[in-house]
Enzyme design. Structure first.
Site, PDB file in Angstrom:
ATOM      1  NE  ARG A 150      -3.548  -2.199   2.859  1.00  0.00           N
ATOM      2  CZ  ARG A 150      -3.377  -3.420   3.187  1.00  0.00           C
ATOM      3  NH1 ARG A 150      -2.293  -3.755   3.840  1.00  0.00           N
ATOM      4  NH2 ARG A 150      -4.303  -4.261   3.544  1.00  0.00           N
ATOM      5  CE  LYS A 174      -6.394  -1.039   4.817  1.00  0.00           C
ATOM      6  NZ  LYS A 174      -7.856  -1.088   4.299  1.00  0.00           N
ATOM      7  CG  HIS A 243      -5.047   1.414  -4.448  1.00  0.00           C
ATOM      8  ND1 HIS A 243      -4.464   1.056  -3.215  1.00  0.00           N
ATOM      9  CD2 HIS A 243      -6.046   0.431  -4.604  1.00  0.00           C
ATOM     10  CE1 HIS A 243      -5.297  -0.164  -2.437  1.00  0.00           C
ATOM     11  NE2 HIS A 243      -5.949  -0.528  -3.582  1.00  0.00           N
ATOM     12  NE  ARG A 246      -3.231  -3.250  -1.665  1.00  0.00           N
ATOM     13  CZ  ARG A 246      -2.479  -3.986  -0.907  1.00  0.00           C
ATOM     14  NH1 ARG A 246      -1.433  -4.438  -0.766  1.00  0.00           N
ATOM     15  NH2 ARG A 246      -3.528  -4.575  -0.062  1.00  0.00           N
ATOM     16  CG  HIS A 269      -6.355  -8.001   0.552  1.00  0.00           C
ATOM     17  ND1 HIS A 269      -6.510  -8.563  -0.573  1.00  0.00           N
ATOM     18  CD2 HIS A 269      -6.171  -6.832   0.669  1.00  0.00           C
ATOM     19  CE1 HIS A 269      -6.569  -7.579  -1.558  1.00  0.00           C
ATOM     20  NE2 HIS A 269      -6.186  -6.610  -0.561  1.00  0.00           N
ATOM     21  CE1 TYR A 278      -5.975  -6.872  -7.614  1.00  0.00           C
ATOM     22  CE2 TYR A 278      -6.126  -8.026  -5.719  1.00  0.00           C
ATOM     23  CZ  TYR A 278      -5.891  -6.891  -6.462  1.00  0.00           C
ATOM     24  OH  TYR A 278      -5.503  -5.767  -5.694  1.00  0.00           O
TER      25      TYR A 278
END
Length: 298
Positions: A150, A174, A243, A246, A269, A278
């Site tokens: 990210r 995160k 992004h 990514r 994730h 995806y």
């Protein structure tokens, strides 16, 4: 009591930062959303938490939609309020959560914009390598594409986050969750040229990517630098954000037979549902994987 709502929002933000470890981006979103909600309460003279009910929240969200806020924005507002209400219960300011049974508006998931494999070399050759800024930008592009990290994760990297002997980086994602992500030799070469030009020790705790003033490069500065490079390759400003790299990382892994769980791990994730976007980019690939893997798939 008016100040109590304002002070409680501040306490909640501190709680999210210190106890929950939320990112700066999430904290800023919570703060902005709750400030908008507080303005709504002020206009109606509501000074007590216990007067916040189901109908009031629906009115707030409906008004946001009437003011032409996007469904995505309204969904985020609701998420912020739900988290805040949980905090109010935790701190015994209210007994019941008025946001419990309010459904979030459905957001249509967009198929992510990606860069075609045959365009990657064109992208990487855009920075001018006769300047330290160009060497830095090349290293940023290569590292983004090689790792799929990210923007906030790249900004937070220090020199000693890089293990150049094993081609690994330590990323703080995160919720301050750390993960190790591999990268290839193309990114390694670009990083080495950039660090050599800076004449600095790899083991330093200094920021990996810096500005002309030698301060940590900001998210906004990286977005601005990459926007032109990506626009030149994509042909428009749509999707010209970090992004996209990514998304390209995840898509190209899937295209080259990486399994979805491995992609999930590499991208950091927490849920497989985030990674499954995806599979929408290349449904033919998923169909071929199914035919090969399932006994009755042929």
């Amino acid at each position: 009591m008016k100040n109590d709502i304002e002070n409680t929002i501040k306490d909640f933000i501190v709680y999210c930062e210190s106890e929950k470890g939320f990112s700066k981006h999430t904290l800023n979103a919570y703060k902005f959303d709750l400030e908008q909600f507080k303005l709504f309460l002020d206009e109606r003279g509501i000074l007590k938490f216990r007067k916040i009910n189901h109908n009031l929240l629906n009115n707030f969200l409906g008004l946001e939609l009437e003011n032409k806020k996007s469904i995505r924005t309204v969904a985020r507002r609701l998420s912020s309020i739900k988290s805040f209400c949980k905090y109010l219960i935790l701190t015994e300011r209210i007994d019941d959560n008025p946001a419990n049974f309010i459904k979030s508006p459905k957001i249509k998931s967009k198929i992510p914009i990606t860069i075609q494999e045959n365009k990657i070399n064109e992208l990487m050759n855009l920075p001018k390598l006769d300047t330290i800024i160009g060497l830095r930008d090349k290293a940023i592009l290569e590292l983004f594409y090689a790792t799929g990290i990210r923007l906030s994760e790249l900004v937070g990297l220090n020199l000693n986050s890089i293990n150049r002997y094993e081609n690994l980086i330590k990323v703080s994602g995160k919720g301050k969750k750390e993960r190790i992500v591999p990268f290839g030799n193309q990114a390694k070469k670009a990083l080495e040229k950039y660090i050599k030009k800076r004449k600095i020790d790899w083991n330093s705790n200094l920021p990996l990517f810096i500005s002309k003033s030698k301060k940590r490069l900001s998210s906004r500065a990286i977005q601005k630098r990459l926007k032109k490079y990506l626009r030149d390759v994509l042909g428009s400003y749509e999707g010209s954000s970090p992004h996209t790299l990514r998304h390209t990382f995840g898509t190209h892994l899937l295209d080259n037979d990486a399994d979805i769980r491995s992609i999930q791990e590499l991208l950091g994730h927490s849920s497989i549902s985030s990674t499954q976007i995806y599979t929408k980019v290349n449904p033919h690939k998923i169909k071929n994987i199914y035919k090969k893997a399932h006994p009755h798939g042929r």
